[in-house]
Design a protein around this motif. Structure first.
Motif, PDB file in Angstrom:
ATOM      1  N   ASP A 139       0.829  -1.195   0.000  1.00 52.86           N
ATOM      2  CA  ASP A 139       0.000   0.000   0.000  1.00 52.86           C
ATOM      3  C   ASP A 139       0.873   1.258   0.000  1.00 52.86           C
ATOM      4  N   PRO A 140       0.629   2.145  -0.938  1.00 59.74           N
ATOM      5  CA  PRO A 140       1.456   3.366  -1.017  1.00 59.74           C
ATOM      6  C   PRO A 140       1.379   4.213   0.241  1.00 59.74           C
ATOM      7  N   LEU A 141       0.300   4.025   0.959  1.00 64.10           N
ATOM      8  CA  LEU A 141       0.127   4.791   2.191  1.00 64.10           C
ATOM      9  C   LEU A 141       1.285   4.564   3.154  1.00 64.10           C
ATOM     10  N   ILE A 142       1.786   3.356   3.174  1.00 66.46           N
ATOM     11  CA  ILE A 142       2.875   3.042   4.096  1.00 66.46           C
ATOM     12  C   ILE A 142       4.091   3.906   3.807  1.00 66.46           C
ATOM     13  N   LYS A 143       4.447   3.985   2.551  1.00 64.03           N
ATOM     14  CA  LYS A 143       5.608   4.790   2.195  1.00 64.03           C
ATOM     15  C   LYS A 143       5.375   6.261   2.518  1.00 64.03           C
ATOM     16  N   GLU A 144       4.177   6.711   2.223  1.00 64.23           N
ATOM     17  CA  GLU A 144       3.896   8.117   2.481  1.00 64.23           C
ATOM     18  C   GLU A 144       3.966   8.444   3.964  1.00 64.23           C
ATOM     19  N   LEU A 145       3.469   7.534   4.770  1.00 67.51           N
ATOM     20  CA  LEU A 145       3.471   7.792   6.207  1.00 67.51           C
ATOM     21  C   LEU A 145       4.890   7.794   6.762  1.00 67.51           C
ATOM     22  N   THR A 146       5.664   6.805   6.371  1.00 65.67           N
ATOM     23  CA  THR A 146       7.044   6.799   6.863  1.00 65.67           C
ATOM     24  C   THR A 146       7.784   8.000   6.280  1.00 65.67           C
TER      25      THR A 146
END
Lengths: 344, 344
Positions: A139-146
Motif C-alpha cells: 500500500d502506497p500509504l505506508i511509504k507516504e506515512l514513513t
DNA sequence: CTATACAACGCAACCGGTTGCGTAAACCGG
DNA sequence: CCGGTTTACGCAACCGGTTGCGTTGTATAG
C-alpha cells in the motif's frame, strides 16, 4: 457549541496565580521537566490536584506539535474487508491500551487507494502514530506515512521496510498444527484450500502446511494446494470438484472459515460425512464457526494481544525508545466437530 | 515527531502576505464572512487554491472551540456487546458521512459506567457531536452530555429527552411482519422467544408481535412470549422446555439470531424438523444466519442508512438548524430456510 | 573574600488561526 | 459640495499551553 462550565475553565495561568509562580513554571512542573524547585513543584502539584486541573490538549497540541492521538486507518467501502469481525475486537484492545496511556483514537477511512487524505489528516491533526490493520504490504500509504516520519504499525502483514513495525499472528505454525492434527487423526490424503496468493497470511499458511507435510514423510499419501477467493460459494464450487474427483482427500485444511463453510456445503451435497469421510478446518473463528453442521474446528487469532501489542509498539516508536518492531503472536486452535476426536 | 515538509508549512499569514492583505482578511475569506471586497476575495481564493493551503485544524480549534470532530462512544470490555457485528458497518457508514462533511471521528471507550472520562474528552477535545451506539436509554452519560450542551445522537434507543436525537430500526414493524409471515404460512401456534425486557428493541418487537397476533383474531390458536438472555445456550434450554411441553408451537419468532440458533439446536435434539414441524426466525442477520441448518430467516437492519442518518442529524444539530430529531428506519426481512416457502 | 557555576524561576515570544474594534476610503441623498 | 453611512480592511488581542533566554539568588571553588 459545547458549554464548558465556567468554574471548570481553569487555565495554566490560573494555577500559576494560585501558586504564586509563572505559567512557565507550572508547565515545567506538569511535564516533569527540570528547573523547578522541589518545594515549588510540590505546591503546584498540590494545587493542580486540588482543582482537578487538566491541560487543554488542543493548546498543547498547537505549541508542541504532538497530540496524544493514534489513528487507525480502515479501507472504505471495502465491505468484505471491514466487516470482517476481527476489527471490532482489535479496535477494542487498541482503544483500551490507548486510553490507559492517555491517548485517544482517531478513526480514519481510506477511500479507494487515495493516500492523500489520510496523510493530510495525520499531519494536520498532529497524529502521533498510525495503525494500519487492513493495508496490503504494498500500500502506497505506508511509504507516504514513513516519508513524513509518522510512526506506523501494520497489523496482519509483515514487511522489511525501515521504520515500520508490524504485529501478526503466527499463521505458519497454526497451519502446521492443523495439518499435524489431520495426520494425527489418521488423515493421509490432504488438500489445502487456501485463500488468494496475494494475501500474505495465506502464503504463511501455505508454508506451514507444506512444512508439516514434508516432515511427515510417508505418513501422508497425497497433498496439494488450491487457491480460491475468500468466498463461500466459490469455495463450494471448487470443493465439489476436489471432493468428487479422483483421489478424494480425507482432510481439507482451509484458509478461512468462509472457505471451510463452502467445503462442508460441498461435502454435504455429495453425501459425504464430515468429519468421518472428510475432515475440515477453518481459520479465524468467525461467529458462524460454532454454528455450522458440524461445528467447525478453526484457529482463533489473539486479537486482544495484537491490539495491545500494536499500541505498545507505537508508544515505543513515538518516544523513540528501543522496542521490538516485529512481533509474531501465537494462535489457538479451537477443536470442534469438523475434525475427528484425536484417536488412540 | 511528524516532519512536515517545510514548503508545505504555509500559514494564513503567508497567504496574507502573498495576497498583500492581512491575516484577518484571509480568515474572513475562508470562512465566507462579510467584510471582504469581491475582488480581494477572489484574489485570496486564487492564491489559496494555487498553494493548496489548508487551515490548521488545531489552531482553529483553539480559537473557535470547535473541532470538526465527532465522537463515537463504545462500552469497553462489554465484549458481547461490542463484538456485535453491527458496529463495523455502523462505523463505516458514519466515517463515510463524516469524511464527506470534513469531520473526523474520535473513538471513545466508556469504561464501566464512568461517564467522567468521556465527558472530559468531549470537552477538552472540543468534540462537536457525540454518537452513542450502545448506550442504554438511562445511561447517565446522556444527561451529562446534554448537560454540557453537546449534540448527542442515540442509535438503537428511543428517548423523549430534550436535545437528544435518535435513530432506530423499525423493530415494531419487523416483528409484526415476521409474525405475519408465520400466519401466512399456516403457523397458528406462536411463541415469541424474546430478548431481555430491559432492551428497548425487545419491547418494540414484543409490541409488533402482539399487534399482529391481536389483529389476526382466530387465525392464531395460541400465542405467548418468553424472555431469555441473548445467549444461544440459554435459548436452547428454554426452547427445550417450550418445544417439549404441551401445546407445542409451530412457529417461534426469536429476538435475535443467537436465540434462534438455540431454538434450532433444541428442535434438532428433539427430533423436530425446521421448518416443517416448527418455523423459526431471528433478528440481526448475523453472519452465521446464512450458515445454520437450515439457514435462518431473519431481519436485516439498515446499518448504512442508520450511520448516515445519525451523522446528518448531528450536523444539523451542530449548525443549530431544524431537523428531524427522531428517525425510524425500516428493515428488511431476509427469507431463508427456517421458514416455509410462502404457501398457496 | 571574590569569581564562577548552577539552580530556580520570570518574561515574552512563539504555535496558527479568529474576531472585535478602529479607521480611511467610497458611497449615499439632499 | 457636505455630513452621514456603509464597506473594506488592518491591528492587535485573544485561545491556552510551551520554551529559549535572561535574571536573580545561593552554593561552590579558588
Amino acid at each position: 457549541m459545547i458549554n464548558v462550565k465556567k468554574e471548570g475553565k481553569l487555565t495554566i495561568r490560573d494555577i500559576a496565580a494560585l501558586a504564586g509562580v509563572s505559567a512557565g513554571t507550572v508547565s515545567r512542573t506538569m511535564n516533569g521537566q527540570a528547573g523547578v524547585g522541589q518545594e515549588t513543584r510540590l505546591r503546584i502539584q498540590q494545587i493542580i490536584e486540588e482543582h482537578r486541573f487538566q491541560v487543554d490538549p488542543t493548546a498543547r497540541m498547537l505549541s508542541t506539535g504532538r497530540s496524544q492521538t493514534l489513528a487507525v486507518v480502515f479501507p472504505l467501502h471495502a465491505s468484505e474487508v471491514v466487516m470482517h469481525p476481527i476489527y471490532p475486537a482489535l479496535l477494542g484492545a487498541l482503544g483500551d491500551a490507548a486510553e490507559r496511556a492517555g491517548y485517544d483514537i482517531l478513526l480514519l477511512t481510506q477511500s479507494a487507494e487515495k493516500a492523500a487524505h489520510v496523510v493530510d489528516t495525520v499531519v494536520r491533526r498532529r497524529v502521533d502514530g498510525v495503525v494500519l490493520p487492513a493495508a496490503g504490504p504494498r500500500d502506497p500509504l505506508i511509504k507516504e506515512l514513513t516519508g513524513i516520519g509518522a510512526p506506523t504499525v501494520l497489523i496482519g502483514h509483515r514487511t522489511n521496510r525501515e521504520g515500520v513495525g508490524w504485529v501478526d499472528s503466527d499463521h505458519d505454525s497454526a497451519a502446521h498444527d492443523l495439518t499435524r492434527l489431520m495426520l494425527d487423526t489418521g488423515r493421509r490424503e490432504l488438500v489445502l484450500l487456501n485463500g488468494p496468493a496475494h494475501v500474505s497470511a495465506c502464503k504463511l499458511r501455505s508454508a506451514g502446511f507444506w512444512k508439516c507435510v514434508k516432515a511427515a514423510g510417508d505418513a501422508v499419501t497425497s497433498a496439494r494446494e488450491v487457491r480460491v477467493p475468500f468466498d463461500t460459494d466459490a469455495a463450494t464450487a471448487e470443493a465439489l470438484k476436489i471432493l468428487s474427483g479422483p483421489s478424494r482427500p480425507t482432510g481439507v485444511v482451509c484458509g478461512s472459515d468462509t472457505i471451510a463453510a463452502g467445503v462442508m456445503d460441498a461435502a454435504h451435497s455429495l453425501g459425504l460425512r464430515v468429519p468421518d469421510d472428510v475432515a475440515v478446518t477453518g481459520f479465524d473463528d468467525r461467529s458462524f464457526a460454532a454454528r455450522t453442521t458440524p461445528t467447525l474446528t478453526t484457529v482463533r487469532m489473539p486479537l486482544d494481544e495484537i491490539g495491545r501489542t500494536a499500541a505498545q509498539m507505537l508508544f515505543a516508536m513515538i518516544s523513540g525508545g528501543p522496542a521490538p518492531r516485529k512481533v509474531i503472536l501465537s494462535t489457538e486452535i479451537i477443536l470442534r466437530g469438523s475434525t475427528p476426536a484425536r484417536e488412540l
